[in-house]
Scaffold this motif. Sequence first.
Motif, PDB file in Angstrom:
ATOM      1  N   ASP A   1     -11.468  54.362   5.427  1.00 60.54           N
ATOM      2  CA  ASP A   1     -12.011  52.607   6.075  1.00 60.54           C
ATOM      3  C   ASP A   1     -13.854  52.515   5.277  1.00 60.54           C
ATOM      4  O   ASP A   1     -14.498  53.373   6.473  1.00 60.54           O
ATOM      5  CB  ASP A   1     -11.921  52.430   7.375  1.00 60.54           C
ATOM      6  CG  ASP A   1     -12.616  51.075   7.779  1.00 60.54           C
ATOM      7  OD1 ASP A   1     -13.046  50.311   6.931  1.00 60.54           O
ATOM      8  OD2 ASP A   1     -12.674  51.246   9.399  1.00 60.54           O
ATOM      9  N   MET A   2     -12.911  51.912   3.816  1.00 61.14           N
ATOM     10  CA  MET A   2     -14.828  51.963   3.879  1.00 61.14           C
ATOM     11  C   MET A   2     -15.332  50.786   3.472  1.00 61.14           C
ATOM     12  O   MET A   2     -16.382  50.583   3.116  1.00 61.14           O
ATOM     13  CB  MET A   2     -14.197  52.255   1.947  1.00 61.14           C
ATOM     14  CG  MET A   2     -13.974  53.081   1.474  1.00 61.14           C
ATOM     15  SD  MET A   2     -15.038  54.538   1.073  1.00 61.14           S
ATOM     16  CE  MET A   2     -16.274  54.559   0.267  1.00 61.14           C
ATOM     17  N   SER A   3     -15.261  50.123   4.621  1.00 59.62           N
ATOM     18  CA  SER A   3     -15.385  49.076   4.926  1.00 59.62           C
ATOM     19  C   SER A   3     -16.867  49.592   6.645  1.00 59.62           C
ATOM     20  O   SER A   3     -17.403  48.792   6.961  1.00 59.62           O
ATOM     21  CB  SER A   3     -14.732  47.722   5.510  1.00 59.62           C
ATOM     22  OG  SER A   3     -14.221  48.197   6.836  1.00 59.62           O
ATOM     23  N   SER A   4     -15.945  50.310   7.347  1.00 54.20           N
ATOM     24  CA  SER A   4     -16.861  50.552   8.889  1.00 54.20           C
ATOM     25  C   SER A   4     -16.098  49.917   9.781  1.00 54.20           C
ATOM     26  O   SER A   4     -17.053  49.285  10.677  1.00 54.20           O
ATOM     27  CB  SER A   4     -18.298  51.438   8.119  1.00 54.20           C
ATOM     28  OG  SER A   4     -18.267  52.446   7.921  1.00 54.20           O
ATOM     29  N   GLN A   5     -14.805  49.094   9.451  1.00 55.65           N
ATOM     30  CA  GLN A   5     -14.689  47.854  10.489  1.00 55.65           C
ATOM     31  C   GLN A   5     -15.702  46.602   9.934  1.00 55.65           C
ATOM     32  O   GLN A   5     -16.501  45.638   8.550  1.00 55.65           O
ATOM     33  CB  GLN A   5     -14.424  47.928  11.574  1.00 55.65           C
ATOM     34  CG  GLN A   5     -13.468  48.420  12.116  1.00 55.65           C
ATOM     35  CD  GLN A   5     -12.071  48.857  11.502  1.00 55.65           C
ATOM     36  OE1 GLN A   5     -11.399  47.651  12.323  1.00 55.65           O
ATOM     37  NE2 GLN A   5     -11.698  49.099  10.643  1.00 55.65           N
ATOM     38  N   LEU A   6     -16.805  46.214  10.510  1.00 58.79           N
ATOM     39  CA  LEU A   6     -18.185  45.049  10.083  1.00 58.79           C
ATOM     40  C   LEU A   6     -19.570  46.181  10.042  1.00 58.79           C
ATOM     41  O   LEU A   6     -20.314  45.346  10.146  1.00 58.79           O
ATOM     42  CB  LEU A   6     -17.826  43.611  11.450  1.00 58.79           C
ATOM     43  CG  LEU A   6     -17.100  43.247  10.868  1.00 58.79           C
ATOM     44  CD1 LEU A   6     -16.784  42.207  12.512  1.00 58.79           C
ATOM     45  CD2 LEU A   6     -17.024  42.071  10.239  1.00 58.79           C
ATOM     46  N   VAL A   7     -19.372  47.090   9.254  1.00 59.38           N
ATOM     47  CA  VAL A   7     -19.812  47.815   8.870  1.00 59.38           C
ATOM     48  C   VAL A   7     -20.916  48.060  10.561  1.00 59.38           C
ATOM     49  O   VAL A   7     -21.998  48.227  10.925  1.00 59.38           O
ATOM     50  CB  VAL A   7     -21.283  47.453   7.640  1.00 59.38           C
ATOM     51  CG1 VAL A   7     -22.577  48.410   7.835  1.00 59.38           C
ATOM     52  CG2 VAL A   7     -20.156  46.160   6.902  1.00 59.38           C
TER      53      VAL A   7
END
Length: 477
Positions: free
Chosen positions: A77-83
């Motif tokens: 998860d390089m997005s941390s979902q929605l950061v």
Amino acid sequence: MTTIDTTPAEAAASARSTAESQPRIGEDVLAAGRRAHELDRAHVFHSWQAQGPFQPMTIVDAEGSYVWDGEGRKLLDMSSQLVNTNIGHQHPTVVAAIQEQAGKLCTIAPQHVNDARSEAARLIAERTPGDLDHVFFTNGGADANEHAIRMARLHTGRTKVLSAYRSYHGGTQLAVNVTGDPRRFANDYSAEGIVHFMPAYPYRSYFNSTSEAEETQRALAHLEDMITLEGPGNIAALILETVPGTAGIYAPPAGYLAGVRELTAKYGIVFIADEVMAGFGRTGRWFALDRWDVTPDLITFAKGVNSGYVPLGGVAISEAIFETFRDRAYPGGLTYSGHPLACAAAVATITAMESEGMIANADRLGEDIIGPGLREIAGRHPSVGDVRGMGCFWAVELVKDRTTKEPLAAYGGSSPEMNEVIAALKAEGVLPFANFNRIHVVPPLNTPDEDVRFGLAALGRALDVADRYVTEQIRTA
């Protein structure tokens, strides 16, 4: 120079490791995921989407820096979902704190004292700069910005609000009008008293600047002109993301934030620093403001304050603005302001960040791994126009032509080329955060070094796709 791309043997080993993880997701979980997807498509109305063609990814499990999709695939998860999952998924300390609070006191009205809320406020106030020692809790970032603007208007007796283009401040009516990106367009009724100005943005300078010093000087001159032309006595607040997030992770050039602070003080304008995405360690500091030693009048926060485990946001309030409401009722509130479960999660998150050294680790990851890795990638891929960031907060801007800076996807939209890059990243086992022509590298602050390197190597391979769309002149330069 040593590249970060993996060798074929390493890639194969990684693939085997991913394959070996598949038994974690049993057929019962996959079946439940399929059922969830069917129900979602039948009943759930999704944000920012045309509902018909949208095919959302199903997530059936998550742990640390990884998620598992509806097919059982393991994705970094390089997005941390929605950061917002700054401490990663399912951190045991935070999960336990939520469970403990639920067993003790699930909810209580905001007019009553509860220990979780009081302790969360103390921990936040200890980390804010200057005298921003009072905290008003909200449910998220959008309503934090709405309430900060309301406070500024009541404090000053003025109405107008200045906000930068290439910004995002939330999806509620006032917050989306304050926003300076295309998501505002369909919701902009020009009735909210918002005036937009050009930001300092060195890569795509609106002021034809050739240096960081020029960008600062010219952007501040433009801002003061805007204040003068709109009438300083009419302007209640200026709201600015310290480091804009969804809009591009473009850090302010040296001297810019200090200059904004000076101008707002000069004209009696409340300076609201939006730290919803940049705050709580994302930039390698508790607040991004700490990197520039600037103290605003109000700070808005959300997301990383409790890693998104339970919805929570808030406004940190200076003494001067607090005094406005010492003997005057503040006309605003929320049923779930300072919700015990959310605040217990915040206490556990902040404590875990502190005890596990996550803020310093985010700074180290940016300095030692992400920054050098992205710059090395940029040197090999002509589709990379710019890389920028700090901590665990980076953007890779993709272009078809480095000279003209023609983006790989137009401002305000996507493109088949960008969709191919995103698909290539997912095929490599990475869940990316993408917006317009950018890939954002925003992993959790405690992501292991080897996982960050894996993600960067995957990005390097995915950019081979983007390179195919670079013009011949740049390809041969």
